[in-house]
Design an enzyme around this catalytic site. Structure first.
Site, mmCIF file in Angstrom:
data_model
loop_
_atom_site.group_PDB
_atom_site.id
_atom_site.type_symbol
_atom_site.label_atom_id
_atom_site.label_comp_id
_atom_site.label_asym_id
_atom_site.label_seq_id
_atom_site.Cartn_x
_atom_site.Cartn_y
_atom_site.Cartn_z
ATOM 1 N N CYS A 59 0.812 -1.224 0.000
ATOM 2 C CA CYS A 59 0.000 0.000 0.000
ATOM 3 C C CYS A 59 0.839 1.264 0.000
ATOM 4 C CB CYS A 59 -0.948 0.004 1.190
ATOM 5 S SG CYS A 59 -0.114 0.192 2.787
ATOM 6 N N CYS A 129 -1.586 -16.912 -0.834
ATOM 7 C CA CYS A 129 -0.876 -16.268 -1.962
ATOM 8 C C CYS A 129 0.505 -15.823 -1.527
ATOM 9 C CB CYS A 129 -1.676 -15.091 -2.516
ATOM 10 S SG CYS A 129 -1.464 -13.558 -1.599
ATOM 11 N N CYS A 132 1.301 -11.240 1.764
ATOM 12 C CA CYS A 132 1.303 -10.609 3.091
ATOM 13 C C CYS A 132 2.311 -11.272 4.016
ATOM 14 C CB CYS A 132 -0.081 -10.752 3.722
ATOM 15 S SG CYS A 132 -0.473 -12.483 4.118
ATOM 16 N N CYS A 164 -4.230 -9.636 5.753
ATOM 17 C CA CYS A 164 -4.133 -10.763 4.826
ATOM 18 C C CYS A 164 -5.500 -10.883 4.163
ATOM 19 C CB CYS A 164 -3.789 -12.042 5.579
ATOM 20 S SG CYS A 164 -3.903 -13.513 4.549
ATOM 21 N N VAL A 273 10.454 15.319 11.465
ATOM 22 C CA VAL A 273 10.002 13.954 11.223
ATOM 23 C C VAL A 273 10.359 13.099 12.430
ATOM 24 C CG1 VAL A 273 10.318 11.905 9.801
ATOM 25 C CG2 VAL A 273 10.286 14.147 8.731
ATOM 26 N N GLY A 275 8.004 9.702 13.340
ATOM 27 C CA GLY A 275 7.585 8.408 12.784
ATOM 28 C C GLY A 275 7.290 8.487 11.294
ATOM 29 N N PHE A 815 -8.873 -13.152 -6.778
ATOM 30 C CA PHE A 815 -10.286 -13.109 -6.361
ATOM 31 C C PHE A 815 -11.218 -12.650 -7.479
ATOM 32 C CE2 PHE A 815 -7.549 -11.611 -2.763
ATOM 33 C CZ PHE A 815 -7.455 -12.832 -2.134
ATOM 34 N N GLU A 819 -8.950 -10.799 -13.623
ATOM 35 C CA GLU A 819 -9.428 -11.670 -14.696
ATOM 36 C C GLU A 819 -9.546 -10.923 -16.017
ATOM 37 O OE1 GLU A 819 -12.945 -13.775 -13.513
ATOM 38 O OE2 GLU A 819 -13.240 -14.591 -15.517
ATOM 39 N N ARG A 897 -25.325 -15.018 -13.450
ATOM 40 C CA ARG A 897 -25.059 -15.926 -12.319
ATOM 41 C C ARG A 897 -25.855 -15.476 -11.092
ATOM 42 N NH1 ARG A 897 -21.752 -19.907 -9.986
ATOM 43 N NH2 ARG A 897 -20.747 -20.498 -11.929
ATOM 44 N N GLU A 1278 -15.280 -20.338 -4.318
ATOM 45 C CA GLU A 1278 -16.314 -19.327 -4.136
ATOM 46 C C GLU A 1278 -17.460 -19.728 -3.195
ATOM 47 O OE1 GLU A 1278 -16.735 -17.088 -8.279
ATOM 48 O OE2 GLU A 1278 -16.564 -19.246 -8.497
HETATM 49 C C1 FAD Z 1 -1.524 3.599 8.925
HETATM 50 C C2 FAD Z 1 -1.756 4.764 9.830
HETATM 51 C C3 FAD Z 1 -2.645 4.623 10.873
HETATM 52 C C4 FAD Z 1 -2.897 5.709 11.709
HETATM 53 N N1 FAD Z 1 -3.802 5.549 12.710
HETATM 54 C C5 FAD Z 1 -4.087 6.583 13.510
HETATM 55 C C6 FAD Z 1 -5.035 6.441 14.559
HETATM 56 O O1 FAD Z 1 -5.613 5.351 14.772
HETATM 57 N N2 FAD Z 1 -5.323 7.528 15.304
HETATM 58 C C7 FAD Z 1 -4.709 8.721 15.097
HETATM 59 O O2 FAD Z 1 -4.997 9.678 15.818
HETATM 60 N N3 FAD Z 1 -3.778 8.884 14.143
HETATM 61 C C8 FAD Z 1 -3.460 7.861 13.351
HETATM 62 N N4 FAD Z 1 -2.537 8.010 12.349
HETATM 63 C C9 FAD Z 1 -1.883 9.318 12.193
HETATM 64 C C10 FAD Z 1 -0.454 9.386 12.783
HETATM 65 O O3 FAD Z 1 0.097 8.132 12.980
HETATM 66 C C11 FAD Z 1 -0.369 10.121 14.088
HETATM 67 O O4 FAD Z 1 -0.837 11.410 13.941
HETATM 68 C C12 FAD Z 1 1.040 10.136 14.676
HETATM 69 O O5 FAD Z 1 0.954 10.454 16.022
HETATM 70 C C13 FAD Z 1 1.981 11.109 13.988
HETATM 71 O O6 FAD Z 1 3.261 10.979 14.551
HETATM 72 P P1 FAD Z 1 4.588 10.859 13.684
HETATM 73 O O7 FAD Z 1 5.714 10.794 14.627
HETATM 74 O O8 FAD Z 1 4.533 9.737 12.748
HETATM 75 O O9 FAD Z 1 4.538 12.217 12.878
HETATM 76 P P2 FAD Z 1 5.408 12.709 11.680
HETATM 77 O O10 FAD Z 1 4.779 12.314 10.400
HETATM 78 O O11 FAD Z 1 6.837 12.341 11.864
HETATM 79 O O12 FAD Z 1 5.231 14.264 11.890
HETATM 80 C C14 FAD Z 1 3.948 14.825 11.822
HETATM 81 C C15 FAD Z 1 3.979 16.319 12.084
HETATM 82 O O13 FAD Z 1 4.386 16.591 13.408
HETATM 83 C C16 FAD Z 1 5.367 17.599 13.420
HETATM 84 N N5 FAD Z 1 6.215 17.378 14.586
HETATM 85 C C17 FAD Z 1 6.863 16.242 14.918
HETATM 86 N N6 FAD Z 1 7.522 16.434 16.092
HETATM 87 C C18 FAD Z 1 7.271 17.689 16.467
HETATM 88 C C19 FAD Z 1 7.657 18.461 17.582
HETATM 89 N N7 FAD Z 1 8.448 17.984 18.543
HETATM 90 N N8 FAD Z 1 7.235 19.724 17.652
HETATM 91 C C20 FAD Z 1 6.442 20.256 16.709
HETATM 92 N N9 FAD Z 1 6.038 19.568 15.643
HETATM 93 C C21 FAD Z 1 6.449 18.301 15.543
HETATM 94 C C22 FAD Z 1 6.062 17.448 12.106
HETATM 95 O O14 FAD Z 1 6.703 18.624 11.689
HETATM 96 C C23 FAD Z 1 4.926 17.068 11.191
HETATM 97 O O15 FAD Z 1 4.279 18.214 10.724
HETATM 98 C C24 FAD Z 1 -2.250 6.946 11.500
HETATM 99 C C25 FAD Z 1 -1.334 7.076 10.447
HETATM 100 C C26 FAD Z 1 -1.089 6.006 9.624
HETATM 101 C C27 FAD Z 1 -0.130 6.151 8.501
HETATM 102 S S1 FES Z 2 -1.810 -15.090 1.964
HETATM 103 FE FE1 FES Z 2 -2.575 -13.787 0.409
HETATM 104 S S2 FES Z 2 -2.773 -11.920 1.390
HETATM 105 FE FE2 FES Z 2 -2.209 -13.250 2.982
HETATM 106 S S1 FES Z 3 3.254 -1.466 2.058
HETATM 107 FE FE1 FES Z 3 3.890 -0.701 3.925
HETATM 108 S S2 FES Z 3 2.212 -0.926 5.160
HETATM 109 FE FE2 FES Z 3 1.453 -1.488 3.225
#
Ligand code: FAD
Ligand code: FES
Ligand code: FES
Length: 1346
Positions: A59, A129, A132, A164, A273, A275, A815, A819, A897, A1278
């Site tokens: 993804c 498959c 995952c 998966c 940055v 996470g 799936f 096809e 079908r 299916e």
């Molecule tokens: C697959 C997925 C699932 C998620 N699920 C959820 C969820 O269930 N609930 C939810 O609320 N969110 C969710 N999120 C959003 C995200 O994970 C959160 O908001 C997370 O806390 C962001 O943190 P990060 O460290 O990854 O941010 P980053 O992407 O690293 O940074 C985000 C922002 O924060 C700023 N920043 C970082 N550190 C500081 C600092 N010290 N001071 C000032 N600014 C700062 C950065 O400049 C940037 O603008 C999801 C995201 C993804 C991709």
């Molecule tokens: S085995 Fe196919 S997605 Fe998990």
């Molecule tokens: S490819 Fe990274 S989470 Fe889907």
């Protein structure tokens, strides 16, 4: 370039000179890169630079876990090593500087040593498959590195971020259960998890699909150590600010707060940055470009968690996992009342993203991003947390209150400021605190609405002193319900409070019709529901804690309103018939053989199309797709794109040497490239051919297309209103419906709509086209239809078919989605390759794949049924309207079908079923497991359910009364022979203890007002064969080599369904040799021509018979040598035949008996046989939120004499969970202008580990040989999918009870999927009544369901 003991990259051109050298270790090897590109992710680095293709791209947005790897860090300060599972697709390569990365290749392989995680996952049948699988292996591996003997709960937690689409998860959990302390004894104890709870297991029936006692023991001491060189480096080196640059992006890695503040002062617009879970998504999907990135993971002040006298101070970069762990420690150490806020945060983190995201994402990132559905902001706001901000000019502390967020994703933080830390306070004795979240999927999903609620009572009383109520998902920012907060002060926490507060909450949280996000009434009802839950929770606590307050008591039946959901623990039994005692050991048929590629899939050695190494002269395609649903193309200007360095060509309709228009009928309404007009969003207008994917995609975005917009039709209802149909309608008629209705006691009219379903195979569509000698073309394509791809490409290029060779080894799921639509995209690639005369590759991004490849057909069913008082069907009229999208594709076949399955298992003498094909401006919908029948069967079962409700009858009895009997004819006249429906039905009802559980459910419902349970039993009957006579044929080619090894080729593609494994089992029986002497390499148009698509569940039957014929021919040729030397071996007979110049190669061919159905005359028998099955499911729903849990499912399935019980049970479980997605979870939404909203795993939720039934039992019907197919087996791909409707009807049963409690009786409509919002809004009560839905047509909805 490989250096001494490591890999060194140094020859990059055109980089600024500022770059420091990136150093990290990957699988124990040192990687040194002098010019690392900060915009690259770890995943693309692994796959393209290190050629480690085990980690997969599913993804690119952290939503599927296919890319999971382990990152290990060493802290010289406390001499500790930490191991984290992370999503490589979101991990910037520069962020792993000075760390150790472990990929699936680094832990084991099939050539040297398998890691126990790999072995157990494969042998427990947890990989189909396999796409995952590497990610799942790495999530589990990382868990074991941290906890060698995890609990089941920890395993489930570790896998929350992995998806998966094939297995249904149960076998994965069961395989990994063997690592827990309790482990699995391999049925060596009475209470083994693999033993049946039922005492009446027949003789010769097994419950063991694998033998855990044979697993290599797990020895944690054998794991690789952290690279000593890196440890030494980190110990000896004083950390310094480092910088990595490319020509477009600079990455700073400060290690001191002072450095960070200076950098922020110099580059106020720089993105920090941690996470990268927000920034990475913005860059990849929201067209953001950040030229300066600052990694704030290495500044000590930001990584600290400090306990203070008033609470805890959390550094801005502390990961959510570390935060949760620390809070849990405090919860254990401090008095309960002090840690109520912490408990709410810990509970919220349980539902926050997946483990991989929580391991890296930080609190400051969540606060700063300020998403309106941030899960933590409502809690932090309600708890009055403070944030310490700092810049080079100084610091300040602000409270996270109503003024913190100033607009959508905006806040009061100045560009130069950073969050140093966040202070979370202890709660006081009289302070109560709770958090709430409701999302479409319970785990790893974004909230629809969430909330944090805090109340302080005046000591010794139940009078409110102070209260903060913060909501997410109700406005563009997290908001405080200020009027509520003001008006609750001074009130008693007792009866009447909720009624008093409701008008203020309604005023605080307005959502006008059409508000962004939609579901206005649901969201408002949720907001009230959360407050009601808060009220009850606090009341319960007051009643428990404050003995001298004479407050209100909670009615017994309200107590379950706040119950939390349990985790699944992979409980379940799988039962199948063992092979007969006399069956030779060499005969593999009927044995639970592991999928042939499973081990390679768990090690990352299995090669998918995009894993094929890139060729030197290979180019990549970037798609230019329509942004409008219906428009004339005024102009296309690719000048700017062509000027980009690395771009080679722009290709469109003008470059097609042969035919551009295709289609299954004379309409030829599908095109490779749009020509003058676009009829859906996502239609391919052209492609940019460039050096790599990044350049191609970026250049494609700047191709300027001008449109003249035309009116759009999106939904079935729109199509009916606008008379937008394809010119084919179908009708099946038997008896006289009018007479039947007239003679009925009760008439039932109704309507149900079944929504679209995205295939979401984990491997997106991928193809590689290689121009060969002269005008020959080689195509490696992840398609279910090699022959169709071959012929389409030949026609597109204007060359004969024999010049095109098309092959594939395996698909990462199909799936039905690979096809027909894939053939068109292969055609696009072939035209591009032809123009540039170089190999070209295309792997669709997940978003592109979802946008352009179509879905399962949404179907609207309108019905009128006439029944007797006892519930006997007398007449049935069903109109099916199918949303085909913008072109025909296979829509007519799907509808046919569907119509042929509109009876499901019920006899009715007077039936009329009509079918209509709606033409809409959506991507063309296509085949999907079940091919229309699940939708139609849901209509049939809705009729049954309505009969029971309307006539006040037992639903089980109504179904039994109307069942087909042996020899009955279906509504299209086919006689039903060897009907084993009633056997499945009785067995399922008995083994599931249905009758007693029905009583228990009713008992539960009498005692619970806001939680309800429901139970349902649902049967299925599925006809086997292609509806088109032509496709019911297959070919095979079998070679025997000099050493006795056998190579088989057949027409079917392996996409996880275990087809190759089963085919080898068939050959093993016919040739009388063990399966390990037989191999299938790939599927190719060069070995077996003119093949049918691998579809309709018919591939084992067709190809198995063709292989049987080829093997019989060969055996016949070997017979004289066997006679000559009866004591000889297989090898000696083969050798003798070879010496005597006997051909050891044979083709085989099979055509099924003449099956057809003539739609003009209504005559014919379309199916070779039928497959039957029955499921019982029990659910529990939360009436205040619409959330639910499947408590238990029991399935009895008829698969004839199973060719491979492990594979068949895997298919049943996988299909069931996929069907659960269809009927309950997967909510496909578009804007009224035809733009897909539920795009990517972030917005489109397929079932995850946490969604499967807590107890999941599957039995294969024993002693039910099928005379009509190979080795007496039956098709399985299916048929089981529809059994998941048992969950849908169990939910409906639970809702019925809730409605009865609210005084509402009778039949009600519940469209599919039965999502949380639909469940909630169907459970009408005093809260939902506050928000009546506005009349359709009076406003523009935010989304529609097509
Ligand atoms: C697959 C997925 C699932 C998620 N699920 C959820 C969820 O269930 N609930 C939810 O609320 N969110 C969710 N999120 C959003 C995200 O994970 C959160 O908001 C997370 O806390 C962001 O943190 P990060 O460290 O990854 O941010 P980053 O992407 O690293 O940074 C985000 C922002 O924060 C700023 N920043 C970082 N550190 C500081 C600092 N010290 N001071 C000032 N600014 C700062 C950065 O400049 C940037 O603008 C999801 C995201 C993804 C991709
Ligand atoms: S085995 Fe196919 S997605 Fe998990
Ligand atoms: S490819 Fe990274 S989470 Fe889907």
């Amino acid at each position: 370039m490989e250096g001494a003991g490591g890999i060194c990259f140094s020859d990059h051109r055109g980089r600024p000179s500022c770059s420091d050298t990136l150093v990290f270790f990957c699988n124990g090897k040192k990687v040194i890169d002098h010019h690392a590109d900060p915009s690259m992710t770890l995943l693309s680095y692994l796959r393209t630079k290190l050629r480690l293709t085990g980690s997969k791209l599913g993804c690119g947005e952290g939503g599927c876990g296919a890319c999971t790897v382990m990152v290990s860090k060493y802290s010289p300060k406390d001499k500790s090593i930490s191991h984290l599972a992370v999503n490589a697709c979101l991990t910037p390569i520069c962020s792993v500087h000075c760390m150790a990365v472990t990929t699936v290749e680094g832990i084991g392989n099939t050539k040297t040593r398998l890691h126990p995680v790999q072995e157990r996952l494969a042998k427990a049948h947890g990989s189909q498959c396999g796409f995952c699988t590497p990610g799942i292996v790495m999530s589990m591996y990382t868990l074991l590195r941290n906890r060698p003997h995890p609990t089941m709960g920890e395993i489930e937690g570790a896998l929350e971020g992995n998806l998966c689409r094939c297995t249904g998860y149960r076998p994965i959990l069961q395989g990994f259960k063997t690592f827990t302390k309790e482990g699995c004894c391999g049925k060596n104890s009475k209470n083994c998890c693999m033993s049946s709870s039922s005492n009446n297991i027949d003789l010769g029936v097994s419950t063991q699909l694998f033998d855990p006692t044979k697993f290599v023991p797990y020895d944690p001491t054998q794991e690789p150590i952290f690279p000593p060189e890196l440890m030494m480096m980190l110990t000896e080196k004083t950390p310094v600010l480092e910088t990595f640059c490319s020509d477009k992006v600079t990455w700073f890695r400060p290690v001191l707060l002072e450095q960070l503040l200076k950098l922020k002062s110099k580059h106020p617009q720089a993105k920090m940055v941690v996470g990268n879970s927000e920034v990475g998504v913005e860059v990849k999907f929201k067209n953001q470009h950040y030229s300066t990135l600052i990694d704030v993971n290495h500044v000590p002040e930001l990584k600290r968690i400090e306990d203070t006298p008033t609470g805890v101070r959390v550094g801005g970069s502390v990961s959510l996992t570390s935060l949760g762990d620390h809070l849990k420690k405090l919860i254990g150490a401090e008095p309960e009342h002090k840690t109520r806020v912490f408990s709410a945060i810990v509970e919220m983190l349980r539902w926050f993203a997946g483990c991989q995201i929580r391991n890296v994402a930080c609190l400051a990132g969540n606060i700063t991003t300020g998403s309106p559905v941030s899960d933590l902001n409502p809690l932090l706001m309600a708890a009055l947390c403070t944030v310490e901000l700092m810049s080079s000019k100084g610091g300040r502390t602000v409270t996270l209150d109503g003024s913190f967020f100033t607009g959508y994703r905006k806040n009061i933080i100045e560009p130069e400021e950073i969050i140093i830390n966040i202070s979370i306070p202890f709660s006081s004795q009289n302070e109560y605190f709770y958090g709430y979240k409701q999302s479409p999927r319970r785990e790893d999903d974004i909230a629809v609405v969430n909330a944090g609620m805090r109340v302080v009572l005046i000591p010794g009383t139940d009078e409110v002193e102070d209260c903060t109520v913060a909501y997410g998902g109700m406005a563009p920012t997290t908001v405080l319900a200020t009027k509520t907060m003001e008006n609750i002060k001074g009130k008693n926490w007792s009866d009447g409070l909720v009624e008093h507060i409701t008008p203020f909450l309604v005023e605080d949280l307005p959502l006008p019709p059409g508000a962004p996000g939609g579901m206005e009434s649901y969201r408002q009802s949720l907001a009230l529901g959360f407050f009601f839950k808060f009220y009850l929770a606090v009341l319960e606590q007051i009643n428990r804690d404050a003995v001298n307050i004479i407050g209100s008591s909670i009615p017994e039946s309200y107590k379950s309103a706040n119950q939390s959901w349990d985790k699944n623990s992979a409980q379940g039994v799988q039962m199948y018939q063992e092979v007969p005692s006399g069956q030779p050991d060499s005969d593999a048929v009927g044995r639970p053989l592991t999928h042939l590629s499973a081990l390679k899939q768990t090690t990352g050695e299995a090669v998918y199309v995009d894993d094929i190494p890139h060729m030197d002269d290979e180019l990549y395609l970037g798609l230019v797709i329509s942004k409008k649903a219906h428009a004339n193309i005024i102009s296309v200007d690719a000048t700017k794109a062509l000027a980009v360095e690395g771009v080679h060509a722009y290709v469109d309709v003008n470059d097609v040497p042969g035919r551009n228009r295709f289609g299954p009928s004379l309409l030829y309404d599908d095109v490779l490239f749009a020509d003058a007009k676009v009829t859906c969003v996502g239609m391919v207008i052209g492609v940019v051919v460039a050096d790599n994917q990044a350049i191609a995609q970026a250049a494609a975005k700047i191709v300027d297309v001008k449109y003249e917009e035309l009116p759009v039709v999106v939904t079935i209802e729109d199509a009916i209103e606008n008379n937008s149909f394809f010119p084919i309608t179908r009708e099946i008629k038997t008896g006289n419906v009018e007479d039947g209705l007239e003679g009925s006691d009760v008439i039932i009219d109704g309507e149900i709509k079944i929504g679209a379903q995205e295939h979401f195979y984990l491997e997106t569509f991928t193809t590689l086209v290689i121009p060969k000698d002269g005008d020959e073309v080689e195509i490696i394509s992840a398609t279910q239809s090699l022959t169709r791809t071959q012929s389409l490409v030949a026609e597109a290029l204007g060359i004969p078919i024999h010049k095109v060779m098309c092959h594939v080894k395996r698909l990462g799921g199909g799936f039905g989605g690979k096809e027909s639509r894939t053939c068109l995209h292969a055609g696009v690639c072939a035209v591009a390759a032809n123009k540039v005369n170089r190999p070209v590759r295309l792997m669709l991004d997940r978003n592109e794949d979802m946008l352009i490849t179509g879905t399962r057909h949404p179907i609207l069913g309108r019905y009128r049924a006439g029944v007797s008082k006892s519930g006997q069907l007398r007449a049935l009229h069903i109109d099916l309207y199918s949303n085909c999208g913008h072109t025909y594709d296979c829509s007519a076949a799907v509808l046919e079908r569907a119509m042929l399955h509109a009876d499901n298992c019920y006899k009715c003498t007077n039936v009329c079923v009509t079918g209509h094909l709606c033409r809409t401006n959506l991507a063309s919908n296509t085949g999907f497991r079940g091919f229309g029948s699940p939708q139609a069967m849901l209509v049939a079962e809705t009729v049954m359910s309505d009969i029971a409700t309307k006539c006040g009858l037992n639903p089980l009895k109504v179904r039994e009364l109307n069942f087909y009997k042996e020899g009955d004819r279906t509504h299209y006249g086919q006689e039903l022979q060897s009907l084993c429906l009633e056997r499945c039905w009785e067995q399922c009802i008995n083994t599931s203890n249905f009758v007693n559980r029905r009583q228990e459910v009713d008992e539960y419902n009498r005692g619970n007002r806001w939680r309800k349970r429901g139970i349902a039993v649902i049967p299925t009957k599925f006809g086997i064969s292609f509806n088109c006579k032509l496709y019911n044929q297959a070919g095979a080619l079998v070679h025997i080599y000099g050493d006795g090894s056998v190579l088989i080729a057949h027409g079917g593609t392996e996409m996880g369904q275990g087809l190759h494994t089963k085919m080898i089992q068939v050959a093993s029986r016919i040739l009388r040799i063990p399966a390990d002497k037989i191999h299938i390499s790939e599927t190719s148009t060069s070995t077996v021509p003119n093949t049918s698509s691998t579809a309709a569940s018919f591939s084992s039957d067709l190809n198995g018979m063709a292989i049987k014929e080829a093997c019989e021919t060969l055996l016949h040729r070997l017979e004289p040598f066997i006679q000559d030397d009866p004591k000889g071996s297989w090898e000696s007979w083969v050798n003798a035949a070879y010496m005597n110049r006997v051909s050891l190669s044979s083709t085989g061919f099979f055509k099924a008996r003449d099956l057809y159905f003539d739609w003009e005359t209504g005559q014919g028998e379309p199916y070779t046989y039928f497959v039957y099955g029955v499921a019982v499911s029990e659910v529990e729903i939360d009436c205040l939120t619409g959330g639910h849990q499947v408590l238990r499912t029991d399935i009895v399935m008829d698969v004839g004499d199973s060719l491979n019980p492990a594979i068949d049970i895997g298919q049943i479980e996988g299909a069931f969970v996929q069907g659960y997605g269809l009927f309950v979870l997967e909510d496909y939404r578009v804007t009224p202008s035809g733009h897909l909203l539920t795009i990517g795993p972030g917005f489109y939720k397929i079932p995850g580990f946490g969604d499967i039934p807590s107890e999941f039992n599957v039995s294969l019907l024993t002693r039910a040989p099928n005379p009509f197919a190979i080795c007496s087996s039956k098709a399985v791909g299916e048929p089981p999918l529809f059994l998941s409707a048992s969950v849908y009807f169990a939910i409906k049963d639970a809702v019925l009870s809730a409605r009865e409690d609210a005084g509402i009786k009778g039949v009600f409509r519940l469209d599919s999927p039965a999502t949380a919002d639909r469940i909630r809004m169907a459970c009408q009560d005093q809260f939902t009544k506050q928000f009546p839905s506005p009349a359709p047509g009076t406003y523009k909805p935010f989304f529609v369901r097509p």
